[in-house]
Design a protein around this motif. Sequence first.
Motif, short mmCIF file in Angstrom:
data_model
loop_
_atom_site.label_atom_id
_atom_site.label_comp_id
_atom_site.label_asym_id
_atom_site.label_seq_id
_atom_site.Cartn_x
_atom_site.Cartn_y
_atom_site.Cartn_z
N MET A 146 -29.06 -11.66 -20.15
CA MET A 146 -30.43 -12.02 -19.79
C MET A 146 -31.00 -11.10 -18.72
SD MET A 146 -30.68 -16.20 -19.81
CE MET A 146 -29.22 -16.50 -18.80
N LEU A 147 -30.13 -10.53 -17.86
CA LEU A 147 -30.60 -9.73 -16.73
C LEU A 147 -30.58 -8.24 -17.02
CD1 LEU A 147 -28.85 -11.75 -13.90
CD2 LEU A 147 -31.32 -11.49 -14.20
N LEU A 148 -30.15 -7.84 -18.20
CA LEU A 148 -30.08 -6.40 -18.50
C LEU A 148 -31.47 -5.77 -18.47
CD1 LEU A 148 -27.53 -6.18 -21.45
CD2 LEU A 148 -27.22 -5.31 -19.12
N PRO A 149 -31.65 -4.68 -17.75
CA PRO A 149 -32.97 -4.02 -17.72
C PRO A 149 -33.45 -3.56 -19.09
CG PRO A 149 -31.61 -3.25 -15.91
CD PRO A 149 -30.71 -4.09 -16.78
N ILE A 150 -32.52 -3.20 -19.98
CA ILE A 150 -32.94 -2.69 -21.29
C ILE A 150 -33.61 -3.78 -22.12
CG2 ILE A 150 -30.86 -3.18 -22.64
CD1 ILE A 150 -31.16 -0.26 -23.74
N ASN A 151 -33.41 -5.05 -21.75
CA ASN A 151 -34.02 -6.15 -22.49
C ASN A 151 -35.36 -6.60 -21.91
OD1 ASN A 151 -31.99 -6.32 -24.41
ND2 ASN A 151 -30.76 -7.71 -23.18
N LEU A 152 -35.83 -5.93 -20.88
CA LEU A 152 -37.06 -6.35 -20.23
C LEU A 152 -38.27 -6.30 -21.16
CD1 LEU A 152 -38.30 -5.75 -16.70
CD2 LEU A 152 -39.70 -4.79 -18.52
N THR A 153 -38.34 -5.29 -22.02
CA THR A 153 -39.51 -5.20 -22.90
C THR A 153 -39.55 -6.33 -23.92
OG1 THR A 153 -38.31 -3.64 -24.33
CG2 THR A 153 -39.75 -2.71 -22.65
N GLY A 154 -38.42 -6.95 -24.20
CA GLY A 154 -38.42 -8.11 -25.08
C GLY A 154 -39.03 -9.33 -24.43
N VAL A 155 -39.30 -9.25 -23.13
CA VAL A 155 -39.87 -10.37 -22.39
C VAL A 155 -41.29 -10.08 -21.94
CG1 VAL A 155 -39.54 -11.93 -20.43
CG2 VAL A 155 -37.55 -10.97 -21.59
N LEU A 156 -41.49 -8.99 -21.20
CA LEU A 156 -42.78 -8.72 -20.57
C LEU A 156 -43.73 -7.94 -21.47
CD1 LEU A 156 -41.69 -7.95 -16.90
CD2 LEU A 156 -42.45 -10.11 -17.92
N TYR A 157 -43.24 -7.33 -22.51
CA TYR A 157 -44.08 -6.63 -23.49
C TYR A 157 -44.42 -7.65 -24.56
CZ TYR A 157 -45.30 -2.74 -26.69
OH TYR A 157 -45.93 -1.86 -27.54
N VAL A 158 -45.61 -8.21 -24.49
CA VAL A 158 -45.92 -9.44 -25.24
C VAL A 158 -45.64 -9.30 -26.72
CG1 VAL A 158 -47.73 -11.08 -25.84
CG2 VAL A 158 -47.65 -10.13 -23.54
#
Length: 662
Positions: A146-158
């Motif tokens: 859940m905290l991996l930076p590579i997964n950030l776009t799956g959250v904040l990129y609508v």
Amino acid sequence: MTSPTRTRQPGRWLLLIALGITTLVYWPGLSGSWLFDDYPNIVENPGVQPSHASVASLTRAALSSPSSLFKRPLSSLSFAANYLVSGLHPFSWKLTNLVIHLLNGILAFFLARMLLRSVRNKPPDPMPPLLAQEGVVAALIAGAWMLLPINLTGVLYVVQRMESLANLFVMLGLVGYVAGRLRMLQPTLHPDTSEPSTERHNGKGLLLCIASLIIPTVVGITAKETAVMLPLYAFLIEWIVFRFQSSDASHRSRSVLSVFVVVLLLPMLIGLAWLIPHVLNPDNWSTRDFTLGTRLLSEARIVVGYIAWTLLPLPHWLSFYHDDFHVSTGLLHPWTTLASILVLGLLVVGIFAWRKKRPLVALGLALFLGCHLLTGSIIPLELIYEHRNYFASFGLMLAIIPLLAVPSAQPHARLRQAVLAALLLMWSVMTALTAYAWGSPLRLARDLAARAPASPRAQYELGRIYIIDSHYDPASPFTPMVYAPLERAARLPDSSILPQQALIFFNARMHRPIKPAWWGSMIASLKAKKPGVQDESSLAALTDCARKGLCPLPQKRMQQAFEAALSHPEPDARLFATYGDYAWNVMGNHSLGLHMTEQAVARAPDVPAYHITLARMYLRDGKLAEAQGQIRSLERLNIGGRLQGSIDNLKTRVEAAHKNSP
């Protein structure tokens, strides 16, 4: 004796802590705005912006996605639901994405815990006996993922809710499949003889496995096509963890083998038979700067790079925009191509070598590589996107975290625990810093431009944000900042015409002189290669601005731009439609506008908007029979009544025209 409930409790508490930390880390990013593909899919897509909920409006929303031929209706319906609740304010949309991410994390915990328990009982036991809590390790796996930076776009990129929502059903299907297999392998006492019996468990377990493979796959595909990989992931779990065992450990389970023949092998063969002709058609690669061969060479470097990006997320690697990537043209051009192929080969060998001794390592690597078989092989998609690792990164966590989360009695335990703590801290801090940047459009644009100075898209986005913040006010401090990043982007190789379009648009709105070099560069770029989606969007933006009377653009230059774009074989329907719009509404050339719109309809007969525009043009020119023909075409496309309002309006206009005709 410690009860099972008490034994599992620490893992659950640790999961709750991980969910809380993830929420805190991401919260600053929820205040950000839209970005990149959010615009065509959401902001500029009226289909997902219904005024009210009805069968017709929701059907229209479900079929409105421009991202895929399969329309991804579940994702589009979720967008429509967000719009009905809060309009186009992005906070609630991003908050919905965060909730989906947390639900994925919970499912990742349950899946990891079941896999950990499954491999504990298989000799040789790779899990140290003193590693008491599978739940603790599972929570660490889920929390790290859940905290991996590579997964950030799956959250904040609508728009990438498409990925995370599809992944939710993938995770759900895998949890169900593993639960079904565990049930199949668990003996029970026969009610009459008190002898061990597996018949009932086999039947119920097999049904659970089948349902878990079919239902989540079908539903998940309606969110995004990546859910089609669920049966492959289940097969890898079966091959490495359960090894096709039946309740009798000395025999293979023929029923499980049969299931995978039906849900994996046959669909795969059918899919390849459909896909291969498209892949081998050169026209399908005409808008790309790579071929099938150079794509495969490049993806070897990219997939190996994803491993590094996941484990060591340096800012210049996780830059969101990757259009500065140089395609591999040979095994040694660059040399890292051959090296990456060798690395991938070693990983595949390792999967076979570690399948029995280190099943979780083998499974994690197999899931990672299997995930990239769809988007990292022969389909002519864009080469790189970070969100393609949303599931793949779970595989890496499954392989790595159990090796580090060991009790103190194990060899080098303190070193392993220190490495794990350092990784968790690094991932959390990097994600928090990046989420903070995502919380402000200007912060994000500056951050991404600094991470990728050679990316045309990153430089363009910085200039675009300066334009927005300038409010077209000559006295604004942002106004002079506009030009440098946009002109830098226009000079970069392989740039679209977005930078030139933005410069022309900005000066036209400001009633400032437009440099001839901007027009020349844009037209030359359109002549040099077949326009892509961004080029088409650029021409559409200039057309819209001119039609509204906000941009006094020279018609000769605009015509030259359209003619350059249309000079390539098989132009896209959208290009014809945009030129038709410009010719009809700006130039006042109705014959040219009508011809261009007819071409758009001919090339994309399933796009209702083109039929509606053409019908209105026919009505304006008094061609009532032709207008009725377009209405009939719309009626064939009127699934669920989604076009009924437009059809009724056109029919009313036709009737009025008939009454007024002599």
